[in-house]
Design a protein around this motif. Structure first.
Motif, PDB file in Angstrom:
ATOM      1  N   HIS A  37       0.804  -1.211   0.000  1.00 60.81           N
ATOM      2  CA  HIS A  37       0.000   0.000   0.000  1.00 60.81           C
ATOM      3  C   HIS A  37       0.845   1.272   0.000  1.00 60.81           C
ATOM      4  CE1 HIS A  37      -3.653  -2.238   0.458  1.00 60.81           C
ATOM      5  NE2 HIS A  37      -3.170  -2.878   1.498  1.00 60.81           N
ATOM      6  N   ALA A  38       2.143   1.165  -0.050  1.00 66.22           N
ATOM      7  CA  ALA A  38       2.974   2.360  -0.016  1.00 66.22           C
ATOM      8  C   ALA A  38       4.242   2.131  -0.802  1.00 66.22           C
ATOM      9  CB  ALA A  38       3.316   2.718   1.434  1.00 66.22           C
ATOM     10  N   SER A  39       4.853   3.217  -1.255  1.00 62.49           N
ATOM     11  CA  SER A  39       6.126   3.092  -1.948  1.00 62.49           C
ATOM     12  C   SER A  39       7.206   2.753  -0.937  1.00 62.49           C
ATOM     13  CB  SER A  39       6.456   4.417  -2.643  1.00 62.49           C
ATOM     14  OG  SER A  39       6.763   5.390  -1.685  1.00 62.49           O
ATOM     15  N   SER A  41       9.788   4.310   0.003  1.00 60.90           N
ATOM     16  CA  SER A  41      10.151   5.416   0.867  1.00 60.90           C
ATOM     17  C   SER A  41       9.114   5.652   1.952  1.00 60.90           C
ATOM     18  CB  SER A  41      10.337   6.699   0.043  1.00 60.90           C
ATOM     19  OG  SER A  41       9.121   7.061  -0.575  1.00 60.90           O
ATOM     20  N   GLU A  42       7.905   5.120   1.765  1.00 65.03           N
ATOM     21  CA  GLU A  42       6.824   5.321   2.717  1.00 65.03           C
ATOM     22  C   GLU A  42       6.593   4.104   3.604  1.00 65.03           C
ATOM     23  OE1 GLU A  42       3.839   6.067  -0.180  1.00 65.03           O
ATOM     24  OE2 GLU A  42       4.015   8.229  -0.029  1.00 65.03           O
ATOM     25  N   ARG A  43       7.344   3.046   3.402  1.00 64.48           N
ATOM     26  CA  ARG A  43       7.143   1.822   4.176  1.00 64.48           C
ATOM     27  C   ARG A  43       7.407   2.074   5.649  1.00 64.48           C
ATOM     28  NH1 ARG A  43       4.117  -1.694   2.554  1.00 64.48           N
ATOM     29  NH2 ARG A  43       5.284  -3.533   3.156  1.00 64.48           N
ATOM     30  N   THR A  44       6.479   1.661   6.496  1.00 65.12           N
ATOM     31  CA  THR A  44       6.655   1.809   7.929  1.00 65.12           C
ATOM     32  C   THR A  44       7.344   0.572   8.482  1.00 65.12           C
ATOM     33  OG1 THR A  44       4.554   0.758   8.507  1.00 65.12           O
ATOM     34  CG2 THR A  44       4.500   3.135   7.996  1.00 65.12           C
ATOM     35  N   GLU A  45       7.875   0.715   9.687  1.00 62.70           N
ATOM     36  CA  GLU A  45       8.509  -0.434  10.340  1.00 62.70           C
ATOM     37  C   GLU A  45       7.505  -1.578  10.508  1.00 62.70           C
ATOM     38  OE1 GLU A  45      11.692  -0.966  11.090  1.00 62.70           O
ATOM     39  OE2 GLU A  45      12.150   0.928  10.125  1.00 62.70           O
ATOM     40  N   MET A  46       6.261  -1.240  10.839  1.00 60.07           N
ATOM     41  CA  MET A  46       5.231  -2.270  11.010  1.00 60.07           C
ATOM     42  C   MET A  46       5.019  -3.037   9.707  1.00 60.07           C
ATOM     43  SD  MET A  46       3.916  -2.293  14.115  1.00 60.07           S
ATOM     44  CE  MET A  46       3.870  -1.221  15.559  1.00 60.07           C
ATOM     45  N   ALA A  47       4.919  -2.315   8.598  1.00 61.62           N
ATOM     46  CA  ALA A  47       4.682  -2.954   7.306  1.00 61.62           C
ATOM     47  C   ALA A  47       5.877  -3.808   6.895  1.00 61.62           C
ATOM     48  CB  ALA A  47       4.390  -1.901   6.245  1.00 61.62           C
ATOM     49  N   ILE A  48       7.075  -3.351   7.206  1.00 61.32           N
ATOM     50  CA  ILE A  48       8.286  -4.119   6.876  1.00 61.32           C
ATOM     51  C   ILE A  48       8.307  -5.430   7.657  1.00 61.32           C
ATOM     52  CG2 ILE A  48      10.801  -4.144   7.082  1.00 61.32           C
ATOM     53  CD1 ILE A  48      10.692  -1.097   6.455  1.00 61.32           C
ATOM     54  N   VAL A  49       7.898  -5.385   8.932  1.00 62.42           N
ATOM     55  CA  VAL A  49       7.811  -6.613   9.723  1.00 62.42           C
ATOM     56  C   VAL A  49       6.845  -7.594   9.068  1.00 62.42           C
ATOM     57  CG1 VAL A  49       7.029  -7.591  11.919  1.00 62.42           C
ATOM     58  CG2 VAL A  49       8.476  -5.556  11.915  1.00 62.42           C
ATOM     59  N   MET A  50       5.691  -7.084   8.638  1.00 67.99           N
ATOM     60  CA  MET A  50       4.707  -7.953   7.980  1.00 67.99           C
ATOM     61  C   MET A  50       5.283  -8.542   6.697  1.00 67.99           C
ATOM     62  SD  MET A  50       1.762  -8.369   9.565  1.00 67.99           S
ATOM     63  CE  MET A  50       0.389  -8.530   8.420  1.00 67.99           C
ATOM     64  N   ASP A  51       6.000  -7.727   5.921  1.00 72.89           N
ATOM     65  CA  ASP A  51       6.634  -8.210   4.691  1.00 72.89           C
ATOM     66  C   ASP A  51       7.577  -9.382   4.993  1.00 72.89           C
ATOM     67  OD1 ASP A  51       5.419  -6.355   3.039  1.00 72.89           O
ATOM     68  OD2 ASP A  51       7.116  -4.992   2.994  1.00 72.89           O
ATOM     69  N   ALA A 156      -3.462   4.758   6.691  1.00 71.57           N
ATOM     70  CA  ALA A 156      -3.701   6.164   6.376  1.00 71.57           C
ATOM     71  C   ALA A 156      -2.400   6.943   6.435  1.00 71.57           C
ATOM     72  CB  ALA A 156      -4.705   6.751   7.363  1.00 71.57           C
ATOM     73  N   ALA A 157      -2.269   7.891   5.517  1.00 65.77           N
ATOM     74  CA  ALA A 157      -1.076   8.739   5.510  1.00 65.77           C
ATOM     75  C   ALA A 157      -0.958   9.464   6.842  1.00 65.77           C
ATOM     76  CB  ALA A 157      -1.162   9.746   4.363  1.00 65.77           C
ATOM     77  N   GLY A 158       0.231   9.416   7.414  1.00 65.62           N
ATOM     78  CA  GLY A 158       0.451  10.099   8.674  1.00 65.62           C
ATOM     79  C   GLY A 158      -0.118   9.388   9.883  1.00 65.62           C
ATOM     80  N   GLU A 163      -1.901   3.401  15.667  1.00 64.64           N
ATOM     81  CA  GLU A 163      -2.919   3.108  14.653  1.00 64.64           C
ATOM     82  C   GLU A 163      -2.433   2.038  13.681  1.00 64.64           C
ATOM     83  OE1 GLU A 163      -5.157   7.454  14.443  1.00 64.64           O
ATOM     84  OE2 GLU A 163      -3.234   7.175  13.422  1.00 64.64           O
ATOM     85  N   GLN A 164      -1.169   2.100  13.296  1.00 67.71           N
ATOM     86  CA  GLN A 164      -0.610   1.094  12.393  1.00 67.71           C
ATOM     87  C   GLN A 164      -0.607  -0.286  13.049  1.00 67.71           C
ATOM     88  OE1 GLN A 164       3.297   2.471  11.237  1.00 67.71           O
ATOM     89  NE2 GLN A 164       2.511   4.520  10.788  1.00 67.71           N
TER      90      GLN A 164
END
Length: 217
Positions: A37-39, A41-51, A156-158, A163-164
């Motif tokens: 859901h993000a480029s 540069s926008e990847r969050t630590e939470m999303a990286i863990v899921m990846d 959501a952005a920001g 929330e993440q």
């Protein structure tokens, strides 16, 4: 390009683009189809863990024994939850959510030890389902559980770390509950099935708490 190199490119670019959904059987290589859901540069630590968790689960080779395959997949699943909980504890602000993260990390670390003991112990891991069959039996359970995690909500952005964490943990828990319910139907090992019952109760309670927190925002 070999498979591992392909996966690393996907993670760096923030995209996971593969051809089927679910862990691979011992006789096949599986790839999976989802879109981040993000480029990068926008990847969050939470999303990286899921990846990274999904990468580990995609690479797992299924033996065709429901108990053993459940233990292997749930171990990786729990490790992802622990990492997300630790990120919440490091960067989150909401004390109620941080307390839930502490409880999740504690419970799932204990279960990881139990799962590792089951995986490493000598056992008769006779094949009792076909991992390549995705439309029935325990193969369907494993495949659908993976798909549930791939259908993640858009962050959501920001959005805050709290929330993440909540947004990603709800589908993460839901997929674990579905897998555990499948084990109760197809598993054989009494101790593993008792663990699955506890997971279902604990994680359904946490899902309800996360949803209440989100709806109150």
């Amino acid at each position: 390009m070999n498979y591992l190199k392909f996966l690393s490119v996907i993670l760096i670019s923030g995209l996971c683009s593969c051809q089927s959904n679910g862990p691979k059987s011992a006789d096949e290589h599986s790839s999976h189809d989802s879109t981040s859901h993000a480029s990068s540069s926008e990847r969050t630590e939470m999303a990286i863990v899921m990846d990274n968790m999904m990468k580990d689960m995609h690479q797992a080779e299924m033996t065709g024994n429901a108990d053993l395959d459940f233990a292997v997949m749930m171990k990786s699943h729990h490790e992802g939850a622990v990492e997300m909980a630790e990120e919440e504890l490091k960067s989150g602000k909401d004390e109620a959510i941080k307390q839930m993260a502490r409880e999740i990390a504690g419970a799932q670390k204990t279960e990881i030890v139990e799962l590792e003991a089951f995986i490493s112990s000598p056992k008769n891991a006779a094949k009792n389902y076909d991992p390549a069959t995705k439309n029935s039996g325990f193969g369907k359970v494993m495949d659908k559980s993976m798909k549930m995690m791939m259908e993640l909500p858009e962050l959501a952005a920001g959005s805050s770390v709290d929330e993440q964490f909540v947004a990603l943990m709800i589908p993460h828990h839901q997929s674990a509950v579905y897998m555990a319910e499948g084990l109760l139907q197809y598993g054989k090992d009494p101790k593993l099935m008792e663990m699955a019952k506890k997971m279902i109760a604990d994680q359904n309670r946490e899902i309800d708490a996360f949803k209440k927190w989100s709806s109150a925002r």
